[in-house]
Design a protein around this motif. Structure first.
Motif, PDB file in Angstrom:
ATOM      1  N   UNK A  89       0.823  -1.208   0.000  1.00 40.78           N
ATOM      2  CA  UNK A  89       0.000   0.000   0.000  1.00 40.78           C
ATOM      3  C   UNK A  89       0.857   1.258   0.000  1.00 40.78           C
ATOM      4  N   UNK A  90       1.816   1.324   0.912  1.00 43.02           N
ATOM      5  CA  UNK A  90       2.677   2.515   0.982  1.00 43.02           C
ATOM      6  C   UNK A  90       3.543   2.621  -0.276  1.00 43.02           C
ATOM      7  N   UNK A  91       4.000   1.506  -0.798  1.00 45.45           N
ATOM      8  CA  UNK A  91       4.784   1.542  -2.030  1.00 45.45           C
ATOM      9  C   UNK A  91       3.952   2.110  -3.182  1.00 45.45           C
ATOM     10  N   UNK A  92       2.688   1.704  -3.277  1.00 44.17           N
ATOM     11  CA  UNK A  92       1.808   2.227  -4.331  1.00 44.17           C
ATOM     12  C   UNK A  92       1.616   3.733  -4.171  1.00 44.17           C
ATOM     13  N   UNK A  93       1.469   4.187  -2.943  1.00 43.26           N
ATOM     14  CA  UNK A  93       1.354   5.622  -2.690  1.00 43.26           C
ATOM     15  C   UNK A  93       2.613   6.329  -3.176  1.00 43.26           C
ATOM     16  N   UNK A 105       6.629  15.394   1.709  1.00 37.12           N
ATOM     17  CA  UNK A 105       5.539  14.477   2.022  1.00 37.12           C
ATOM     18  C   UNK A 105       5.605  14.247   3.524  1.00 37.12           C
ATOM     19  N   UNK A 106       4.494  14.445   4.191  1.00 32.57           N
ATOM     20  CA  UNK A 106       4.471  14.318   5.647  1.00 32.57           C
ATOM     21  C   UNK A 106       3.443  13.282   6.074  1.00 32.57           C
ATOM     22  N   UNK A 113       6.470   3.710  12.697  1.00 35.97           N
ATOM     23  CA  UNK A 113       7.685   4.360  12.210  1.00 35.97           C
ATOM     24  C   UNK A 113       8.538   3.432  11.345  1.00 35.97           C
ATOM     25  N   UNK A 114       8.633   2.175  11.736  1.00 31.46           N
ATOM     26  CA  UNK A 114       9.442   1.208  10.991  1.00 31.46           C
ATOM     27  C   UNK A 114       8.945   1.005   9.572  1.00 31.46           C
ATOM     28  N   UNK A 115       7.641   0.949   9.393  1.00 28.00           N
ATOM     29  CA  UNK A 115       7.071   0.807   8.059  1.00 28.00           C
ATOM     30  C   UNK A 115       7.451   2.002   7.191  1.00 28.00           C
ATOM     31  N   UNK A 116       7.209   3.193   7.680  1.00 29.30           N
ATOM     32  CA  UNK A 116       7.433   4.390   6.866  1.00 29.30           C
ATOM     33  C   UNK A 116       8.912   4.669   6.635  1.00 29.30           C
ATOM     34  N   UNK A 117       9.760   4.303   7.568  1.00 24.27           N
ATOM     35  CA  UNK A 117      11.204   4.496   7.394  1.00 24.27           C
ATOM     36  C   UNK A 117      11.718   3.728   6.178  1.00 24.27           C
ATOM     37  N   UNK A 119      10.476   3.614   3.429  1.00 25.24           N
ATOM     38  CA  UNK A 119      10.172   4.397   2.233  1.00 25.24           C
ATOM     39  C   UNK A 119      10.773   5.798   2.289  1.00 25.24           C
ATOM     40  N   UNK A 120      11.711   5.993   3.217  1.00 27.88           N
ATOM     41  CA  UNK A 120      12.438   7.251   3.270  1.00 27.88           C
ATOM     42  C   UNK A 120      11.924   8.271   4.257  1.00 27.88           C
ATOM     43  N   UNK A 121      10.846   7.986   4.952  1.00 27.55           N
ATOM     44  CA  UNK A 121      10.339   8.924   5.949  1.00 27.55           C
ATOM     45  C   UNK A 121      11.282   8.930   7.144  1.00 27.55           C
ATOM     46  N   UNK A 122      11.481  10.093   7.711  1.00 29.05           N
ATOM     47  CA  UNK A 122      12.320  10.227   8.901  1.00 29.05           C
ATOM     48  C   UNK A 122      11.808  11.380   9.748  1.00 29.05           C
TER      49      UNK A 122
END
Length: 143
Positions: A89-93, A105-106, A113-117, A119-122
């Motif tokens: 799902x996050x990859x498709x986004x 992107x926020x 946090x582990x999931x979003x990290x 994909x580059x979120x920090x």
């Protein structure tokens, strides 16, 4: 081949599934149905679906399609967790054509946090530049 698919086709979304989950979430407890419907109508939405076509997850992005996006309301139904659906799902986004080349992107999360990290979120280097108006109990106050 995965037993799940991700789609931005809003005709496939099951509003009752989305509303039931979001209205019981820690971030939007008791959100009114009409508010959730407006949020969906005014967002770029992603549905996660089982092989049988049942909605098992959701995410929406609020964006100007030019410089900024906010990822919100991401969930996978509990019985479908642990199967890589949240990553799909996050990859498709993150790969969606309308969300390429954005300056920022926020998102806000209490527990993923582990999931979003992945994909580059920090966390922001300088959180002092961010401000907010936050009314976490707004839906409990409305009658």
């Amino acid at each position: 081949m995965s037993a799940y698919t991700i789609s931005t086709d809003t005709t496939l979304l099951n509003f009752d599934v989305i509303y039931h989950f979001i209205s019981d979430s820690y971030w939007a407890k008791n959100i009114p149905r009409d508010v959730m419907a407006r949020a969906i109508d005014n967002s770029l939405c992603f549905g996660a679906f089982s092989e049988a076509g049942e909605q098992v997850g959701f995410a929406r992005v609020i964006t100007d399609n030019a410089t900024f996006a906010y990822l919100a309301d991401v969930f996978i139904l509990e019985q479908h967790r642990g199967q890589g659906v949240s990553k799909m799902l996050v990859e498709a986004v993150m790969k969606h054509p309308e969300l390429q080349g954005l300056r920022r992107i926020m998102l806000a999360t209490k527990d993923a946090h582990g999931l979003y990290a992945q994909f580059g979120f920090e966390t922001p280097d300088d959180p002092s530049i961010l401000m907010q108006i936050c009314q976490p109990d707004i839906y409990q106050r409305k009658t």
